[in-house]
Write a protein that holds these residues in place. Sequence first.
Motif, PDB file in Angstrom:
ATOM      1  N   UNK A  98      28.765  26.629 -50.961  1.00 55.72           N
ATOM      2  CA  UNK A  98      29.385  27.950 -51.098  1.00 55.72           C
ATOM      3  C   UNK A  98      28.605  28.801 -52.107  1.00 55.72           C
ATOM      4  N   UNK A  99      28.175  28.168 -53.183  1.00 53.02           N
ATOM      5  CA  UNK A  99      27.429  28.869 -54.243  1.00 53.02           C
ATOM      6  C   UNK A  99      26.080  29.381 -53.730  1.00 53.02           C
ATOM      7  N   UNK A 100      25.337  28.515 -53.033  1.00 47.57           N
ATOM      8  CA  UNK A 100      24.009  28.914 -52.553  1.00 47.57           C
ATOM      9  C   UNK A 100      24.109  29.978 -51.466  1.00 47.57           C
ATOM     10  N   UNK A 101      25.153  29.905 -50.648  1.00 43.26           N
ATOM     11  CA  UNK A 101      25.340  30.909 -49.599  1.00 43.26           C
ATOM     12  C   UNK A 101      25.555  32.290 -50.205  1.00 43.26           C
ATOM     13  N   UNK A 102      26.366  32.361 -51.248  1.00 45.81           N
ATOM     14  CA  UNK A 102      26.634  33.663 -51.884  1.00 45.81           C
ATOM     15  C   UNK A 102      25.410  34.176 -52.643  1.00 45.81           C
ATOM     16  N   UNK A 103      24.540  33.250 -53.128  1.00 47.44           N
ATOM     17  CA  UNK A 103      23.357  33.678 -53.894  1.00 47.44           C
ATOM     18  C   UNK A 103      22.266  34.258 -52.993  1.00 47.44           C
ATOM     19  N   UNK A 104      22.325  33.952 -51.698  1.00 43.64           N
ATOM     20  CA  UNK A 104      21.286  34.431 -50.778  1.00 43.64           C
ATOM     21  C   UNK A 104      21.101  35.940 -50.859  1.00 43.64           C
ATOM     22  N   UNK A 105      22.161  36.662 -50.626  1.00 47.63           N
ATOM     23  CA  UNK A 105      22.074  38.126 -50.604  1.00 47.63           C
ATOM     24  C   UNK A 105      22.099  38.698 -52.007  1.00 47.63           C
ATOM     25  N   UNK A 106      22.858  38.039 -52.917  1.00 46.76           N
ATOM     26  CA  UNK A 106      23.020  38.584 -54.267  1.00 46.76           C
ATOM     27  C   UNK A 106      21.739  38.473 -55.097  1.00 46.76           C
ATOM     28  N   UNK A 107      21.090  37.308 -55.057  1.00 45.24           N
ATOM     29  CA  UNK A 107      19.928  37.074 -55.917  1.00 45.24           C
ATOM     30  C   UNK A 107      18.596  37.200 -55.184  1.00 45.24           C
ATOM     31  N   UNK A 108      18.570  36.890 -53.884  1.00 43.34           N
ATOM     32  CA  UNK A 108      17.290  36.845 -53.175  1.00 43.34           C
ATOM     33  C   UNK A 108      17.178  37.896 -52.078  1.00 43.34           C
ATOM     34  N   UNK A 109      18.216  38.721 -51.932  1.00 41.12           N
ATOM     35  CA  UNK A 109      18.201  39.847 -50.986  1.00 41.12           C
ATOM     36  C   UNK A 109      17.877  39.383 -49.558  1.00 41.12           C
ATOM     37  N   UNK A 110      18.437  38.241 -49.186  1.00 39.88           N
ATOM     38  CA  UNK A 110      18.273  37.712 -47.824  1.00 39.88           C
ATOM     39  C   UNK A 110      19.618  37.822 -47.122  1.00 39.88           C
ATOM     40  N   UNK A 111      19.665  38.641 -46.080  1.00 34.44           N
ATOM     41  CA  UNK A 111      20.912  38.785 -45.337  1.00 34.44           C
ATOM     42  C   UNK A 111      21.133  37.539 -44.480  1.00 34.44           C
ATOM     43  N   UNK A 112      22.341  36.952 -44.532  1.00 36.39           N
ATOM     44  CA  UNK A 112      22.603  35.745 -43.741  1.00 36.39           C
ATOM     45  C   UNK A 112      22.419  35.992 -42.246  1.00 36.39           C
ATOM     46  N   UNK A 113      21.716  35.072 -41.593  1.00 35.05           N
ATOM     47  CA  UNK A 113      21.537  35.149 -40.148  1.00 35.05           C
ATOM     48  C   UNK A 113      22.550  34.223 -39.479  1.00 35.05           C
ATOM     49  N   UNK A 114      22.496  34.172 -38.162  1.00 37.29           N
ATOM     50  CA  UNK A 114      23.422  33.325 -37.408  1.00 37.29           C
ATOM     51  C   UNK A 114      23.313  31.861 -37.837  1.00 37.29           C
ATOM     52  N   UNK A 115      22.071  31.413 -38.107  1.00 40.38           N
ATOM     53  CA  UNK A 115      21.858  30.009 -38.490  1.00 40.38           C
ATOM     54  C   UNK A 115      22.568  29.676 -39.804  1.00 40.38           C
ATOM     55  N   UNK A 116      22.588  30.623 -40.718  1.00 39.61           N
ATOM     56  CA  UNK A 116      23.264  30.380 -41.994  1.00 39.61           C
ATOM     57  C   UNK A 116      24.780  30.267 -41.789  1.00 39.61           C
TER      58      UNK A 116
END
Length: 809
Positions: free
Chosen positions: A558-576
């Motif tokens: 849950x933590x790493x999923x939320x950090x994707x867009x917040x810290x690394x500016x990667x929008x979650x894709x379908x695979x995520x």
Amino acid sequence: MIKAFRRGFLPSQVPYRNLNGNDNSGVIVYFKFRSFISIGVEERMESCIELKSVKQFHAHILVSGLHKNTQLATKLVIMYTKLRGLADARLIFDQMYDPPLFLWNILIKENSSKEALALYNRMRQAGVQPDHFTFPLVLKACGKLSDLQTGKAIHYHIVRSGLESHVFVGNALIDMYAKCGCVDDARQVFDKMSDRYRDVVSWTAMISGYARTEHAEEALILFHQMQLQNVMPDSVTMACVISACGNLGDLEQGKLIHSQINMNQLDSDIVITTALVDMYAKCGDVDIANQLFEKMSRKDVVTWNAMLAGYAKNGQANEAIMLFNRMQLSNAMPNLISTVNLLSACAHLGAVEQGMGVHTCIIKRGFESSLVVGTALIDMYAKCRSIDIARLLFEKMSGRNVVSWSAMIAGYVQNGLASDALVLFEQMQLEHMKPNSVTMVSVLSACAHLAALEEGKRIHHYIVRNGLELDTSVKNCLVDMYAKCGSIDIARNLFDKMSKRDVISWNAMIAGYGMHGHGEDALALFNQMLEARIKPNHITFVSVLSACSHAGLVDLGRKYFSSMSREYHISPSMKHYVCMVDLFGRAGNLEEAGNVIKSMPLEPDIGVWGAMLGACRIHSNIQLGEYAAKKLFNLEPEDAGYYVLISNIYAAAGKWDDVAKVRELMKFKMLKKTPGCSWIEANNKIHTFLSGDKSHPQSEKIYAMLVTLIEKIEKAGYVPDTNFVLHDVEEKVKKRMLYSHSEKLAIAFGLININSVMPIRITKNLRVCGDCHNASKFISKIVQREIIVRDANRFHHFKNGFCSCGDFW
């Protein structure tokens, strides 16, 4: 007489008389006449503007006997060369007794690369000393031919002649080494050049060399140093730097370079703008690439091809097809590269019908004989699941090269025909076609798909023997192959030994740990990746979230999923989102998994609903399972696997009427269940088993071994779990069916045929059933052997009665 000549008379037709009236003393007048004639010929030659005119005067000179005049012969060679009459120029040159050096240089420059090098060798044999004009010309020929051996020999001649420090020669050496792929040698020449002799061409040649290779980041470093040295870049330099940004996928740096271009008012240059279009497309920003493309007042075929390639690489195949149609209506006529880009777009789209239409156009235009186009056709048909057509084209190709072989091998791997890929690789070797790093990437992928460790090791040795292990992509595939073949320790050892790791290297190792259930190791490695300043990409997070899912690390996931867009500016894709549904679903948090689906900004695909249905199967949630199954039936009505899953949920709950209804529906739709299949590698051969299989030559021994094993593990406490027999039959029949599951047959075969010091490695196409999982733990303890099973989801290492998954899978 001169007037007569100018009127078109030949010298033999002009009457002349000696000055004394004595016929015997006319020789002096004759030679004076020849000198006058030669002057007249030179004057007339200067006015020649057509090849036909030069040939007419050449004929006059031959008839008059003036062809031995060195000055006239030299002028004829120059005129023929200017008008592209190289054959005639060469004929005159070959008859000259002692051609001047500049004439050698002219012919070396104008001839083909191979002919240029032949002329250079002849020049040296004639004792003519090359100069600072000669060496750049022959080095350029070496670069075009990628002839490193000859290039190094010429470098030696340059050193002996004392011209190594000459700026023209130094620049040509840098360019030659760079084009031959030896950027380290190019850098040595560059570093030896004095700062005051290095010009913009020197810097650009070195930057271009780096930009074309996997050392593209060095191009940007060198560009920064160039600016510190106050050397003003030109349009070629800027185009090379932009290309480096594109190859690195460094959009941020690319935008900075773009701003410099605007400041220096170079944005109107077609070469630079084309490079910008290409860079933005390679970095995934197709919208900006298209904006730049549309604003261009002048576009050449290279510009159109850059935009076509951008659409194709970013999966916007429909846009690529529409752009190609526009291109045909423009002044830029599509060429071979345009066709290849369009085929790539069809391949990405899986649009075999459009691809066939392009194929028809290729035949009409006569492009089919091109190896490049033929290889692109093989790739397109393979990616469109028409592997038989791809193979037919491959067999018809004349003069197949390593690229066409590699495309066909990759096509087999992409279509799940890994065994065929390995057979074709063997055929490639028998035909003495030397593979390259691209070939080996596909071959290693085939080994990984089959979990064929011994074959993978043999391929690894081949790679080392042939010096192909230096390529980073090959090293990455070796890490991936060993991880997928169950040897995670070897994978890590190779990873640690890599002198250079890119994001793919880290992703392969993190994914490997995740597959083996080593979630904590995967996350520790992810933190090391961040410390090494390697920027994670969307694939990194798929691997990280998958590792959390297999290890049951819900909070961390849950933590790493939320950090994707917040810290690394990667929008979650379908695979995520699939990973998150799988993470919560496996852990039994079906409600939270459902909330993820509801909150998705994307329409859930079969991956998302498949993960939910799988979770419902594990946790026996009929109501939610039915809902997920209905969604899947609408999205993928022809996939039997989803019908089987919901049928299994009903069977586990004893709802046999519902099981019967699902089976009737499958029968009506003519869908067949994928049978459980396990395979094992022994004695350099893959042995495959189906449930209840008795087709193997060693069947009697295998079943005898199974009887012995079952007796022993039952004494040790194993109790068959008949809940995993999803048929409404008697208990005795259920037990018999359990005993002959494909993984149990493979284990028995392995115990008979594999050395007792070696682990037994098995691959299964489906998720391992609970009863086989339990039985494998008991067998590993009874026989004191490690049993490694790779199922459709992950690895299970059975040792001393325990499994590495901790019974969580």
